[in-house]
Scaffold this active site. Sequence first.
Site, PDB file in Angstrom:
ATOM      1  N   ALA A  65       0.850  -1.187   0.000  1.00 59.84           N
ATOM      2  CA  ALA A  65       0.000   0.000   0.000  1.00 59.84           C
ATOM      3  C   ALA A  65       0.891   1.245   0.000  1.00 59.84           C
ATOM      4  O   ALA A  65       2.079   1.186   0.332  1.00 59.84           O
ATOM      5  CB  ALA A  65      -0.907   0.000   1.221  1.00 59.84           C
ATOM      6  N   GLY A 110       0.005  -5.278   0.590  1.00 59.09           N
ATOM      7  CA  GLY A 110      -1.208  -5.264  -0.224  1.00 59.09           C
ATOM      8  C   GLY A 110      -1.017  -5.926  -1.571  1.00 59.09           C
ATOM      9  O   GLY A 110      -1.972  -6.446  -2.155  1.00 59.09           O
ATOM     10  N   GLU A 113      -1.497  -9.569  -0.958  1.00 56.64           N
ATOM     11  CA  GLU A 113      -2.937  -9.777  -0.754  1.00 56.64           C
ATOM     12  C   GLU A 113      -3.692  -9.717  -2.077  1.00 56.64           C
ATOM     13  O   GLU A 113      -4.629 -10.488  -2.301  1.00 56.64           O
ATOM     14  CB  GLU A 113      -3.464  -8.729   0.229  1.00 56.64           C
ATOM     15  CG  GLU A 113      -2.932  -8.941   1.648  1.00 56.64           C
ATOM     16  CD  GLU A 113      -3.221  -7.772   2.578  1.00 56.64           C
ATOM     17  OE1 GLU A 113      -3.835  -8.000   3.626  1.00 56.64           O
ATOM     18  OE2 GLU A 113      -2.826  -6.626   2.248  1.00 56.64           O
ATOM     19  N   GLU A 133       3.736  -5.949   7.183  1.00 55.22           N
ATOM     20  CA  GLU A 133       3.017  -4.855   7.843  1.00 55.22           C
ATOM     21  C   GLU A 133       3.423  -4.630   9.295  1.00 55.22           C
ATOM     22  O   GLU A 133       3.346  -3.503   9.795  1.00 55.22           O
ATOM     23  CB  GLU A 133       1.498  -5.107   7.757  1.00 55.22           C
ATOM     24  CG  GLU A 133       0.894  -4.884   6.383  1.00 55.22           C
ATOM     25  CD  GLU A 133       0.939  -6.122   5.502  1.00 55.22           C
ATOM     26  OE1 GLU A 133       0.278  -6.124   4.451  1.00 55.22           O
ATOM     27  OE2 GLU A 133       1.652  -7.097   5.868  1.00 55.22           O
TER      28      GLU A 133
END
Length: 259
Positions: A65, A110, A113, A133
């Site tokens: 992200a 992300g 993911e 993270e």
Amino acid sequence: MELQNVLYEKRGQIAYVTINRPKTLNALNCDVLNELIHLIKDINADSDVRVVILTGADRSFVAGADISQMQKLTTEEGREMTRLGQECMSLIEKTTKPVIAAVNGFALGGGCELAMSCDFIIASEKAKFSQPEVNLGIIPGFGGTQRLPRLIGKNMAKYLIMTGEMLNAQQAYEIGIVQKVVPADKLLDTATEIAHTIIEKAPIAIRMAKLAVNNGINMDLTSAIEYEAEAYTVSFTSEDRVEGMTAFVEKRPADFKGK
């Protein structure tokens, strides 16, 4: 919606979706997520598209992200971004089209993911995977704490999430995150070949198979078997089933119509 951060190209029955923010290694921000949501909805409604290939521009798939954006968010805004990311990943997972992740480089946070929300992952030998993270004081928030253990088991998922350890493509393959590792210059060609292989199959059977696996995995075994029977019946009732079995008996290629 005009796409600013995502490239889209349709070649025959294959849709190519490319995250295109190379200066940030294709980091996900709210604009990218919204564009992906809009585009996947359009692709899902396009009956000409049979398979989707999702990749990243330049040398990265998605390097996580966009932390420069996230750093400025309030708690409520952070929650909203997580919900947006979850919506995007769930939409990709639930789309009726098979979605292939072609991971060409970093698939971190992300990005990992995003890849896991696809039906399967083809990785370049240069690909890297991680859920880092915890290094930022947070946890995976786009479905990583749920999809990763479903792919590789609870304890290994906890190990990777708690340590933030980075895996190369071969390591990711060995534990089941990745389904095929190929040379970097063969990545899109391989994904395209696999897409064409899927396109040759009966469309209704492909759709029912995806539904049966995705939905059944969250049920107890007895319920999942019952769900499989219903999905099987849908495929058995189709004209494609008649064509497929007739072609087999007549020893000729099947000509599926998706009916």
